[in-house]
Design a protein around this motif. Structure first.
Motif, PDB file in Angstrom:
ATOM      1  N   ARG A 259      49.029  50.977  39.704  1.00 10.37           N
ATOM      2  CA  ARG A 259      48.921  49.552  39.386  1.00 10.37           C
ATOM      3  C   ARG A 259      49.095  48.726  40.650  1.00 10.37           C
ATOM      4  O   ARG A 259      49.438  47.558  40.589  1.00 10.37           O
ATOM      5  N   ASN A 338      44.672  41.923  38.283  1.00 16.89           N
ATOM      6  CA  ASN A 338      44.859  42.350  36.902  1.00 16.89           C
ATOM      7  C   ASN A 338      44.174  43.667  36.583  1.00 16.89           C
ATOM      8  O   ASN A 338      43.541  43.798  35.543  1.00 16.89           O
ATOM      9  N   ALA A 340      44.067  48.171  36.894  1.00 18.02           N
ATOM     10  CA  ALA A 340      44.804  49.424  37.088  1.00 18.02           C
ATOM     11  C   ALA A 340      43.775  50.494  37.408  1.00 18.02           C
ATOM     12  O   ALA A 340      42.598  50.376  37.038  1.00 18.02           O
ATOM     13  N   GLU A 385      41.121  47.295  33.035  1.00 17.62           N
ATOM     14  CA  GLU A 385      42.040  46.157  32.959  1.00 17.62           C
ATOM     15  C   GLU A 385      43.469  46.671  32.933  1.00 17.62           C
ATOM     16  O   GLU A 385      43.767  47.654  32.245  1.00 17.62           O
ATOM     17  N   ASP A 386      44.352  45.987  33.636  1.00 19.65           N
ATOM     18  CA  ASP A 386      45.733  46.444  33.781  1.00 19.65           C
ATOM     19  C   ASP A 386      46.408  46.703  32.433  1.00 19.65           C
ATOM     20  O   ASP A 386      47.143  47.670  32.262  1.00 19.65           O
ATOM     21  N   GLY A 389      46.318  50.235  31.090  1.00 16.17           N
ATOM     22  CA  GLY A 389      46.684  51.340  31.975  1.00 16.17           C
ATOM     23  C   GLY A 389      47.470  52.452  31.289  1.00 16.17           C
ATOM     24  O   GLY A 389      47.087  53.623  31.330  1.00 16.17           O
TER      25      GLY A 389
END
Ligand code: ADP
Ligand code: ASP
Ligand code: MG
Length: 409
Positions: A259, A338, A340, A385-386, A389
């Motif tokens: 991340r 934003n 991952a 998108e984070d 994750g």
């Protein structure tokens, strides 16, 4: 009788009780007749606390002075450790980087170890002393204090083991080995008995912080037998070692999540020779490592360019890219933290078809959109998108049945 280098991470030396607890292990091994070199991290949270202090006084603390500050964390633990050992009647000497003679270049905050002069340590060992060495730090050729980058005590330990030709380097941490995925994210993660240097290198570079990447590089280069174990239990741990045939049965050995990346998109870049180098040269000259790069198919002479850099380098990257993008007539530069990066790793991937398709299928089953993809011989990474994750870790772990022990040959 063996020469053993042990490294204890921040949680293992987080307070005096824990220091005493791990020191008792060292005492046991020393009483069994082994020569012991013990590399220590700062107490858990200490390095972050020190960085915070520096940032209270300057937005961007001077790198040289920051390293002087950060190196104090490890000075505390090596001295406390030796104080305890001596109180138990065990002869011990703590050494800071200039005393242990760990020489680095002058890249403050990310210094590289150039060499270790082991004469002093060998002298201490000859006197039958336990040597405690401050991890994470070095000195440059004129004696400036440097630090190796976050997690750098692992690298100190392995480099020390290589320089001393130690029989073994044991990394003691708060999990009992290397798992198929971060056990804090994936409850079904399984401890690996063995993992290859190459796989561990990929896992470490892709976010599995259980071992710092450079430590694995050193271990591979110098053939250091490396074991990851728990400082809280007696469980056997994971051996990081060379590849053998049995390891290739499974296409995927582990899943890693990072991340720490940020994405930069430059829109409507004129599609002409020489533009990419103008954009990337200043970033490279600033020592910023660009990871994935995607250039879209050109439409009417224009293209979009997207790449990733470490989050800590995003601000600097944007400052460098914006003026060049304007000069070459690109439309816009957008930064995004934003995201991952989710990756699957396995030496067996080389001989197994369809691994990527299975990965994409699993992600799409959870409606997780893939923003970028990159591959190497033994890994596939997707930027997503984070917020997805951790879910992606569990989904991929399931999709490749990593919770199950692999079939025996
Ligand atoms: P130390 O302070 O001892 O150096 P770290 O926090 O740097 O410990 O590394 C240990 C942590 O690494 C574990 O607590 C775990 O959450 C994390 N980790 C990430 N991926 C893995 C993995 N594949 N196997 C084991 N631990 C992992
Ligand atoms: N104390 C340093 C850090 O927190 C080095 C280490 O623990 O390995 O990153
Ligand atoms: Mg660590």
């Amino acid at each position: 009788m063996a020469l053993i280098v042990q490294k204890y991470g921040g949680t293992s030396v987080a307070n005096p009780d824990r220091i005493a607890n791990v020191a008792n292990r060292v005492i046991q091994a020393w009483r069994d007749g082994h020569k012991m070199v013990v590399v220590l991290s700062a107490m858990a949270g200490e390095t972050d606390r020190l960085i915070g202090l520096g940032k209270e006084l300057a937005e961007d603390p001077d790198p040289r002075e920051l390293d002087v500050l950060l190196a104090t964390g490890e000075q505390v633990t090596v001295s406390l450790f030796s104080i305890f050992l001596r109180a138990q009647g065990v002869p011990a000497t703590s050494l800071l980087s200039h005393q242990a003679r760990i020489y680095t270049d002058r890249a403050y905050g990310r210094a590289r170890i150039l060499g270790i002069d082991t004469a002093r340590i060998k002298e201490e060992l000859k006197k039958n002393r336990v040597v405690t060495v401050a991890g994470f730090q070095g000195v440059d050729e004129v004696g400036n204090i440097t630090t190796l980058g976050r997690g750098g005590s692992d690298t100190t330990a392995v480099a020390m083991a290589a320089a001393l030709k130690a029989d073994c380097c044991e990394i003691y941490t708060d999990v009992d080995g290397v798992y198929t995925a971060d056990p804090r994210i994936c409850p079904t993660a399984r401890k690996l008995e063995r993992i290859t240097y190459d796989e561990m290198l990929e896992m470490a570079s892709l976010g599995a912080k259980v071992l710092e990447i450079r430590s694995v590089g050193f271990a591979r280069r110098y053939g250091v037998p490396l074991v990851v174990r728990s400082s809280f239990t007696k469980a056997p741990g994971t051996l990081v070692t060379v590849e053998d045939e049995e390891m290739e049965i499974v296409p995927v050995s582990g899943v890693a999540l990072s991340r720490n990346d940020a994405r930069v998109t430059i829109t409507r870049v004129p599609d002409r020779p020489g533009i990419a180098v103008r954009l990337f040269r200043p970033v490279a000259d600033a020592n910023i490592v660009v990871d994935m790069i995607i250039q879209n198919t050109s439409i009417e002479g224009y293209t979009d360019l997207t790449f990733t850099v470490p989050q800590d380098d995003l601000k600097k990257t944007m400052e460098l890219i914006r003026p060049v993008a304007a000069e070459v007539g690109a439309q816009q530069v957008v930064g995004d933290t934003n995201i991952a990066k989710i990756s699957i790793v396995g030496v067996g991937m080389k001989n197994n078809a369809g691994v990527a398709a299975r990965m994409f299928e699993a992600l799409s089953g959870e409606n997780i959109n893939i923003l970028m993809i990159s591959t190497s011989e033994i890994k596939i990474s997707c930027v997503i998108e984070d917020k997805y994750g951790e879910l992606a870790v569990r989904v991929l772990h399931d999709a490749f049945d990593l919770g199950q022990p692999p079939p025996k040959r």
